[in-house]
Design a protein around this motif. Structure first.
Motif, short mmCIF file in Angstrom:
data_model
loop_
_atom_site.label_atom_id
_atom_site.label_comp_id
_atom_site.label_asym_id
_atom_site.label_seq_id
_atom_site.Cartn_x
_atom_site.Cartn_y
_atom_site.Cartn_z
N GLU A 60 0.82 -1.21 0.00
CA GLU A 60 0.00 0.00 0.00
C GLU A 60 0.86 1.27 0.00
O GLU A 60 0.48 2.30 -0.57
N SER A 61 2.03 1.20 0.60
CA SER A 61 2.89 2.38 0.70
C SER A 61 3.39 2.86 -0.66
O SER A 61 3.64 4.05 -0.85
N GLY A 62 3.57 1.93 -1.59
CA GLY A 62 4.10 2.28 -2.90
C GLY A 62 5.59 2.57 -2.91
O GLY A 62 6.16 2.92 -3.95
N THR A 63 6.24 2.41 -1.75
CA THR A 63 7.66 2.75 -1.65
C THR A 63 8.55 1.51 -1.51
O THR A 63 9.77 1.65 -1.46
N VAL A 64 7.93 0.34 -1.43
CA VAL A 64 8.65 -0.89 -1.19
C VAL A 64 8.22 -1.93 -2.22
O VAL A 64 7.04 -2.04 -2.53
N GLU A 65 9.17 -2.67 -2.74
CA GLU A 65 8.83 -3.82 -3.58
C GLU A 65 8.65 -5.02 -2.66
O GLU A 65 9.57 -5.36 -1.90
N VAL A 66 7.50 -5.64 -2.70
CA VAL A 66 7.22 -6.74 -1.79
C VAL A 66 6.68 -7.93 -2.56
O VAL A 66 5.86 -7.78 -3.47
N LYS A 67 7.18 -9.11 -2.22
CA LYS A 67 6.77 -10.34 -2.89
C LYS A 67 6.53 -11.44 -1.87
O LYS A 67 7.29 -11.57 -0.90
N ILE A 68 5.52 -12.25 -2.11
CA ILE A 68 5.31 -13.48 -1.35
C ILE A 68 6.02 -14.60 -2.10
O ILE A 68 5.75 -14.83 -3.29
N ILE A 69 6.94 -15.28 -1.43
CA ILE A 69 7.74 -16.30 -2.10
C ILE A 69 7.63 -17.62 -1.35
O ILE A 69 7.33 -17.67 -0.16
N ALA A 70 7.87 -18.70 -2.08
CA ALA A 70 7.81 -20.05 -1.52
C ALA A 70 8.73 -20.94 -2.34
O ALA A 70 9.20 -20.53 -3.42
N PRO A 71 9.02 -22.14 -1.86
CA PRO A 71 9.89 -23.03 -2.65
C PRO A 71 9.32 -23.35 -4.03
O PRO A 71 10.07 -23.52 -4.99
N THR A 72 7.99 -23.43 -4.14
CA THR A 72 7.32 -23.68 -5.41
C THR A 72 6.18 -22.69 -5.57
O THR A 72 5.85 -21.95 -4.63
N LEU A 73 5.54 -22.71 -6.74
CA LEU A 73 4.40 -21.83 -6.98
C LEU A 73 3.07 -22.49 -6.65
O LEU A 73 2.01 -21.99 -7.04
N ALA A 74 3.10 -23.58 -5.90
CA ALA A 74 1.86 -24.23 -5.48
C ALA A 74 1.06 -23.28 -4.61
O ALA A 74 1.63 -22.52 -3.81
N PRO A 75 -0.28 -23.26 -4.73
CA PRO A 75 -1.10 -22.37 -3.89
C PRO A 75 -0.83 -22.59 -2.41
O PRO A 75 -0.65 -23.72 -1.94
N VAL A 76 -0.81 -21.51 -1.66
CA VAL A 76 -0.54 -21.52 -0.22
C VAL A 76 -1.86 -21.55 0.53
O VAL A 76 -2.71 -20.68 0.34
N ARG A 77 -2.02 -22.54 1.38
CA ARG A 77 -3.24 -22.64 2.20
C ARG A 77 -3.15 -21.64 3.35
O ARG A 77 -2.20 -21.65 4.13
N LEU A 78 -4.15 -20.78 3.43
CA LEU A 78 -4.23 -19.85 4.55
C LEU A 78 -4.85 -20.55 5.75
O LEU A 78 -5.79 -21.32 5.61
N MET A 79 -4.33 -20.26 6.93
CA MET A 79 -4.89 -20.84 8.14
C MET A 79 -4.95 -19.76 9.23
O MET A 79 -4.00 -19.00 9.39
N PRO A 80 -6.09 -19.66 9.93
CA PRO A 80 -7.31 -20.41 9.69
C PRO A 80 -8.06 -19.83 8.50
O PRO A 80 -7.67 -18.80 7.94
N GLY A 81 -9.17 -20.49 8.14
CA GLY A 81 -9.94 -20.07 6.99
C GLY A 81 -9.87 -21.13 5.92
O GLY A 81 -9.07 -22.06 5.97
N LYS A 82 -10.71 -20.96 4.95
CA LYS A 82 -10.76 -21.91 3.84
C LYS A 82 -10.46 -21.14 2.56
O LYS A 82 -11.35 -20.76 1.80
N ALA A 83 -9.18 -20.85 2.36
CA ALA A 83 -8.75 -20.04 1.23
C ALA A 83 -7.28 -20.31 0.95
O ALA A 83 -6.55 -20.84 1.80
N TRP A 84 -6.86 -19.93 -0.25
CA TRP A 84 -5.48 -20.10 -0.68
C TRP A 84 -5.04 -18.82 -1.39
O TRP A 84 -5.87 -18.05 -1.89
#
Length: 342
Positions: free
Chosen positions: A46-70
């Motif tokens: 939101e700041s627009g001043t930082v480059e931010v990325k969510i990274i993981a070993p693979t591009l498989a969808p990440v399960r959010l917990m708690p909740g039923k979403a990825w």
């Protein structure tokens, strides 16, 4: 030669993308805590001043917990084109992963700032990165980790602690003020304040009474009652469409998923205003309630839960989130209300 250097310097300063710090947030497809992951992403993006990325070993969808979403990771470790300035570690399942831990230790050796959110502190403690340092974590984990890692000076009186290049936070919702504090370090006070205002969240307050978070009789009874009736829990859809507010969605999904009286999920798959791709269940449950994520302040979701299920349930959720709402409704109100809740 001097003219060429001047041209190159002008090109560099004219391109904000080249100058922006790179912050990467680790994720694991097997399970990553919802607010731990999304709050730092949403605040920094939101700041627009930082480059931010969510990274993981693979591009498989990440399960959010708690909740039923990825959510979809935005890059793999191997796809990063430059060294990150900051690495954020949310609480992930499993807590230990040799590939992930080795990658993290290498980033620390190369000088990256490390930020552990909530129980993500255990990953750092296990790797020896907290030895001799002050740190904090989720109130429920503090006693166990203090016993397992006695070389760490564990504290309960701060929502986040900075000790050299390492930052640790208290439970779950401390990710929001800690991310704002990180943004202040990276981009300055003015940017931080403007970002908080746009997200609808209070300015960061570091002081914290972590010792007040504990399972008393009332919280235990509320939790047990919820578990006993979980089989008939309400299906709660969190409404999102393309361009949705990442932080508002995350705090709503997280809070409604902790009531023990409801199962929360996104109303559909969508891409946020900061290009975070959320994946809904392939077969959407039939929703008994649709909630509107209005802003990123967890107090909003807690008030909505209190209206739906009663204040006791909202207090129980605040306890699990380690949010000051627990203190506000547990104690007599102060004579002068605080300027903001973190």
């Amino acid at each position: 030669m001097s003219r060429l250097l001047a041209i190159l310097l002008a090109l560099f300063t004219a391109s904000p993308a080249l100058a922006r710090p790179l912050v990467v947030i680790l994720a694991d497809a097997r399970g990553t805590e919802t607010t731990d992951l999304v709050a730092p992403y949403a605040v920094l993006a939101e700041s627009g001043t930082v480059e931010v990325k969510i990274i993981a070993p693979t591009l498989a969808p990440v399960r959010l917990m708690p909740g039923k979403a990825w959510v979809r990771p935005q890059a793999t470790f191997a796809q990063l084109t430059r060294e990150p300035d900051v690495v954020v570690i949310p609480f992930m399942m499993p807590a230990y992963d040799p590939v992930r831990d080795a990658w993290l230790r290498e980033r620390a050796k190369r000088g990256a700032r490390i930020v552990a959110i909530c129980a993500g502190a255990e990953t750092l403690a296990r790797g020896g990165l907290l030895n001799g340092r002050e740190a904090t974590t989720h109130w429920f984990e503090l006693k166990r980790l203090a016993k397992a890692y006695p070389n760490v000076r564990w504290r309960r009186d701060r929502r986040w602690i900075v000790d050299g290049p390492i930052t640790t936070t208290a439970g779950v919702t401390a990710s929001i003020p800690a991310s704002l504090a990180l943004l202040r370090d990276l981009a300055g006070e003015e940017v931080m304040r403007a970002t908080a205002a746009r997200l609808g969240v209070p300015l960061p307050v570091q002081a914290h009474d972590g010792a007040a978070f504990r399972v008393g009789t009332d919280a235990a009874m509320t939790g047990l009652s919820g578990w006993a009736n979980a089989w008939r829990g309400e299906k709660v859809a969190v409404r999102i469409t393309d361009g949705f507010d990442d932080l508002a969605f995350a705090t709503a999904l997280d809070a409604w998923s902790r009531t023990n009286r409801s199962e929360a999920f996104p109303s559909q798959g969508a891409v946020s205003r900061h290009r975070l791709a959320v994946i809904a269940p392939e077969k959407l449950p039939r929703a008994g309630r649709m909630v509107e994520p209005r802003n990123g302040d967890p107090t909003t979701a807690l008030n909505d839960i209190a209206a739906a299920y009663g204040k006791a349930t909202a207090r129980y959720v605040a306890l699990t989130l380690e949010h000051p709402y627990w203190l506000e409704v547990t104690r007599a109100p102060p004579r002068t209300p605080p300027r903001s809740w973190p």
